[in-house]
Design a protein around this motif. Sequence first.
Motif, mmCIF file in Angstrom:
data_model
loop_
_atom_site.group_PDB
_atom_site.id
_atom_site.type_symbol
_atom_site.label_atom_id
_atom_site.label_comp_id
_atom_site.label_asym_id
_atom_site.label_seq_id
_atom_site.Cartn_x
_atom_site.Cartn_y
_atom_site.Cartn_z
ATOM 1 N N SER A 90 0.826 -1.210 0.000
ATOM 2 C CA SER A 90 0.000 0.000 0.000
ATOM 3 C C SER A 90 0.862 1.262 0.000
ATOM 4 N N CYS A 116 -0.840 -4.970 8.416
ATOM 5 C CA CYS A 116 -1.843 -5.885 7.876
ATOM 6 C C CYS A 116 -1.761 -7.258 8.539
ATOM 7 N N ALA A 134 -6.256 -2.625 1.694
ATOM 8 C CA ALA A 134 -5.632 -1.353 2.074
ATOM 9 C C ALA A 134 -6.725 -0.317 2.367
#
Length: 284
Positions: A90, A116, A134
């Motif tokens: 991201s 994440c 994201a």
Amino acid sequence: MAGVLYLCATPIGNLEDMTWRAVRVLQEVDLIAAEDTRNSIKLLNHFNIKTPMTSYHEHNKYEKAEILVRKLSEGQNIALITDAGTPGISDPGEELVRQCHGAGIPVTSLPGACACVNALILSGLSTRRFCFEAFLPADKKERLRVLEELKTETRTIVLYEAPHRLLRTLQELFEHLGERKITICRELTKRHETVFQTSLTEAVAYYTAQEPKGECVIVMEGVSIETLEAESRKQWEQMKLSEHVEFYMDQGMDKKAAMKQTAADRGITRRDVYQALIDAERNH
């Protein structure tokens, strides 16, 4: 010989999560490409890293990647770091990696913190299969398209969100996806880290009353296969069985295959379909 691009993960909050290997590589490379040099200088100073830095961010990622690839081709070793966490996730690092592979430049990664993955394993939800979205797109049409796709996503879903947009995003998720179990991870690895297991409706109520603070990761359960199958059967059941069979025959299936697919769609046996067709013909 060409240099090497090192993708160096940096802490997402707790500086003790910096690896010894990352510190050594950042000290040894010729240049550090940083998403925000003003932010990264604090990290480098903390670990007494004196390597020169250059900016590499979303707004210069194409042209700056070309410059960095040339330096790598000339033999310089470059480390890429993001504001926090693992570069390429991201952030604009994926473009530099793409250009390096195209130019035959060696690329390696130094593993470390990734919000994440941290949030996923803390969530208490299924970790066997997951998808990472994201931040939801800012563009309204694109955002709606992604939300529509997520309606039928069976894997655990991981989303990033800023505190000032969290409530709006939770409301949209409930509006488009219905009730789901979620875990909201806030300020990961920091002193005030929280892991909030809840549901979309409860989260909306909570953050309507309490102002969200800190960067958040939303981990949400995917829709169950059983729910998808039930919804599909509900749609098919609005059609007569004979129309259902004809639908597949119009697409080129023979009658036997059409009856088999109809039975599968409705969760019944092929014999049930056959008998229903005979009964319909008799009634005519």
